[in-house]
Write a protein that holds these residues in place. Sequence first.
Motif, PDB file in Angstrom:
ATOM      1  N   ASP A 214      -2.958 -19.256 -10.482  1.00 48.15           N
ATOM      2  CA  ASP A 214      -3.997 -18.366  -9.950  1.00 48.15           C
ATOM      3  C   ASP A 214      -3.362 -17.206  -9.185  1.00 48.15           C
ATOM      4  N   SER A 215      -4.124 -16.120  -9.037  1.00 44.34           N
ATOM      5  CA  SER A 215      -3.663 -15.003  -8.207  1.00 44.34           C
ATOM      6  C   SER A 215      -3.741 -15.410  -6.740  1.00 44.34           C
ATOM      7  N   ILE A 216      -2.885 -14.825  -5.925  1.00 42.45           N
ATOM      8  CA  ILE A 216      -2.955 -15.115  -4.490  1.00 42.45           C
ATOM      9  C   ILE A 216      -4.128 -14.329  -3.880  1.00 42.45           C
ATOM     10  N   PRO A 217      -4.743 -14.854  -2.810  1.00 43.34           N
ATOM     11  CA  PRO A 217      -5.836 -14.108  -2.189  1.00 43.34           C
ATOM     12  C   PRO A 217      -5.342 -12.791  -1.576  1.00 43.34           C
ATOM     13  N   CYS A 218      -6.084 -11.721  -1.854  1.00 43.35           N
ATOM     14  CA  CYS A 218      -5.733 -10.392  -1.316  1.00 43.35           C
ATOM     15  C   CYS A 218      -6.919  -9.825  -0.565  1.00 43.35           C
ATOM     16  N   ILE A 219      -6.647  -9.285   0.606  1.00 42.06           N
ATOM     17  CA  ILE A 219      -7.694  -8.622   1.386  1.00 42.06           C
ATOM     18  C   ILE A 219      -7.419  -7.116   1.361  1.00 42.06           C
TER      19      ILE A 219
ATOM     20  N   CYS B 255      -4.458   1.308  -4.751  1.00 45.90           N
ATOM     21  CA  CYS B 255      -4.627  -0.131  -4.494  1.00 45.90           C
ATOM     22  C   CYS B 255      -4.921  -0.899  -5.777  1.00 45.90           C
ATOM     23  N   ARG B 256      -5.421  -0.204  -6.788  1.00 49.94           N
ATOM     24  CA  ARG B 256      -5.661  -0.866  -8.075  1.00 49.94           C
ATOM     25  C   ARG B 256      -4.328  -1.302  -8.681  1.00 49.94           C
ATOM     26  N   ARG B 257      -3.331  -0.390  -8.633  1.00 48.65           N
ATOM     27  CA  ARG B 257      -2.009  -0.720  -9.187  1.00 48.65           C
ATOM     28  C   ARG B 257      -1.333  -1.805  -8.355  1.00 48.65           C
ATOM     29  N   TRP B 258      -1.471  -1.705  -7.054  1.00 48.38           N
ATOM     30  CA  TRP B 258      -0.888  -2.756  -6.202  1.00 48.38           C
ATOM     31  C   TRP B 258      -1.478  -4.114  -6.562  1.00 48.38           C
ATOM     32  N   LYS B 259      -2.783  -4.139  -6.736  1.00 52.24           N
ATOM     33  CA  LYS B 259      -3.460  -5.406  -7.024  1.00 52.24           C
ATOM     34  C   LYS B 259      -3.035  -5.939  -8.391  1.00 52.24           C
ATOM     35  N   GLN B 260      -2.913  -5.045  -9.373  1.00 54.70           N
ATOM     36  CA  GLN B 260      -2.501  -5.491 -10.715  1.00 54.70           C
ATOM     37  C   GLN B 260      -1.089  -6.062 -10.679  1.00 54.70           C
ATOM     38  N   ASP B 261      -0.224  -5.393  -9.929  1.00 57.99           N
ATOM     39  CA  ASP B 261       1.157  -5.861  -9.814  1.00 57.99           C
ATOM     40  C   ASP B 261       1.192  -7.248  -9.163  1.00 57.99           C
ATOM     41  N   LEU B 262       0.355  -7.429  -8.151  1.00 56.87           N
ATOM     42  CA  LEU B 262       0.267  -8.735  -7.485  1.00 56.87           C
ATOM     43  C   LEU B 262      -0.240  -9.803  -8.444  1.00 56.87           C
ATOM     44  N   ASP B 263      -1.279  -9.446  -9.202  1.00 55.68           N
ATOM     45  CA  ASP B 263      -1.857 -10.416 -10.136  1.00 55.68           C
ATOM     46  C   ASP B 263      -0.837 -10.842 -11.192  1.00 55.68           C
ATOM     47  N   ASN B 264       0.062  -9.922 -11.544  1.00 60.59           N
ATOM     48  CA  ASN B 264       1.077 -10.246 -12.551  1.00 60.59           C
ATOM     49  C   ASN B 264       2.250 -11.027 -12.009  1.00 60.59           C
TER      50      ASN B 264
ATOM     51  N   GLY C 112       0.861  -1.180   0.000  1.00 61.74           N
ATOM     52  CA  GLY C 112       0.000   0.000   0.000  1.00 61.74           C
ATOM     53  C   GLY C 112       0.897   1.228   0.000  1.00 61.74           C
ATOM     54  N   ASP C 113       0.289   2.389  -0.221  1.00 56.01           N
ATOM     55  CA  ASP C 113       1.070   3.625  -0.250  1.00 56.01           C
ATOM     56  C   ASP C 113       1.764   3.892   1.081  1.00 56.01           C
ATOM     57  N   GLY C 114       2.718   4.795   1.058  1.00 54.93           N
ATOM     58  CA  GLY C 114       3.406   5.203   2.285  1.00 54.93           C
ATOM     59  C   GLY C 114       2.438   5.908   3.222  1.00 54.93           C
TER      60      GLY C 114
ATOM     61  N   GLN D 184       9.619   1.269   0.827  1.00 52.64           N
ATOM     62  CA  GLN D 184       9.984   1.162  -0.590  1.00 52.64           C
ATOM     63  C   GLN D 184       8.799   1.433  -1.502  1.00 52.64           C
ATOM     64  N   GLU D 185       7.780   2.133  -0.959  1.00 51.12           N
ATOM     65  CA  GLU D 185       6.546   2.349  -1.724  1.00 51.12           C
ATOM     66  C   GLU D 185       6.782   3.125  -3.007  1.00 51.12           C
ATOM     67  N   ARG D 186       7.879   3.872  -3.079  1.00 56.66           N
ATOM     68  CA  ARG D 186       8.101   4.641  -4.312  1.00 56.66           C
ATOM     69  C   ARG D 186       8.354   3.712  -5.498  1.00 56.66           C
ATOM     70  N   PHE D 187       8.822   2.500  -5.209  1.00 56.49           N
ATOM     71  CA  PHE D 187       8.965   1.513  -6.274  1.00 56.49           C
ATOM     72  C   PHE D 187       7.623   0.813  -6.397  1.00 56.49           C
ATOM     73  N   ILE D 188       6.744   1.387  -7.139  1.00 54.39           N
ATOM     74  CA  ILE D 188       5.373   0.879  -7.182  1.00 54.39           C
ATOM     75  C   ILE D 188       5.354  -0.579  -7.625  1.00 54.39           C
ATOM     76  N   SER D 189       6.313  -0.939  -8.469  1.00 56.25           N
ATOM     77  CA  SER D 189       6.395  -2.325  -8.878  1.00 56.25           C
ATOM     78  C   SER D 189       7.543  -2.978  -8.109  1.00 56.25           C
ATOM     79  N   MET D 190       7.206  -3.907  -7.254  1.00 52.91           N
ATOM     80  CA  MET D 190       8.223  -4.519  -6.404  1.00 52.91           C
ATOM     81  C   MET D 190       8.962  -5.639  -7.147  1.00 52.91           C
ATOM     82  N   THR D 191      10.122  -5.983  -6.637  1.00 52.97           N
ATOM     83  CA  THR D 191      10.905  -7.022  -7.307  1.00 52.97           C
ATOM     84  C   THR D 191      10.271  -8.401  -7.099  1.00 52.97           C
ATOM     85  N   ARG D 192      10.605  -9.294  -7.985  1.00 53.61           N
ATOM     86  CA  ARG D 192      10.027 -10.631  -7.910  1.00 53.61           C
ATOM     87  C   ARG D 192      10.430 -11.395  -6.645  1.00 53.61           C
ATOM     88  N   ILE D 193      11.605 -11.067  -6.122  1.00 53.46           N
ATOM     89  CA  ILE D 193      12.069 -11.723  -4.888  1.00 53.46           C
ATOM     90  C   ILE D 193      11.068 -11.492  -3.757  1.00 53.46           C
TER      91      ILE D 193
END
Length: 174
Positions: A114-119, A97-106, A12-14, A65-74
């Motif tokens: 399947d995508s992991i469950p997100c609350i 949260c839309r971008r966070w969710k899309q990044d997670l789905d990818n 989530g955002d900072g 590290q929220e400024r890196f909206i796309s987190m590393t695969r690790i």
Amino acid sequence: MAEHLLKILVVGDGNVGKSSFVHRYVNGQFNNAYKMTVGVDFSVKVLHWSDKEKVRLQLWDIAGQERFISMTRIYYKGALGCVVMFDVTSSASLLSCRRWKQDLDNKAMLPNGDSIPCILLANKCDLAERVVSAESIGRFSEANGFVTWMEISVKDNKNVGEAMRRLVEEILLI
Ligand code: GDP
């Protein structure tokens, strides 16, 4: 006794309350000045889930590290669930949260693809300056594929344990 090891991400955002949430959940405390020690990857909490099952949670906070909206695969590797958090006094933090969710789905897929469950967690609901309504959170949650959403206050310790319990239930169904 069966033990499940679950890696859970907190994104989530900072300033929405992610570190405070993890600290409250793991250590049972809230203090305004708390910041996770730099270099610490995750916090651990063990739950006695049933007579036969123990759950060891690894909570991965992105810690500044929220400024890196796309987190590393690790960071995503092996994760089985995610908390996506925003602050009810900031509509921008909900939109993110839309971008966070899309990044997670990818990037945070289960072995079967399947995508992991997100609350989706709406934090700081103790504040009178709230600008995001329950109706809009519900619509957003459904439109973006969250398993569910909850209003919480890390400060007042409202729904913190309940939210984590709900997410773990969802993960154990997989
Ligand atoms: P992070 O950047 O997402 O990790 O956010 P922090 O955990 O550092 O929290 C940002 C600020 O929001 C801090 O001043 C916290 O004390 C405050 N905060 C966190 N949760 C709550 C809450 O439930 N209610 C209120 N009023 N403040 C909160």
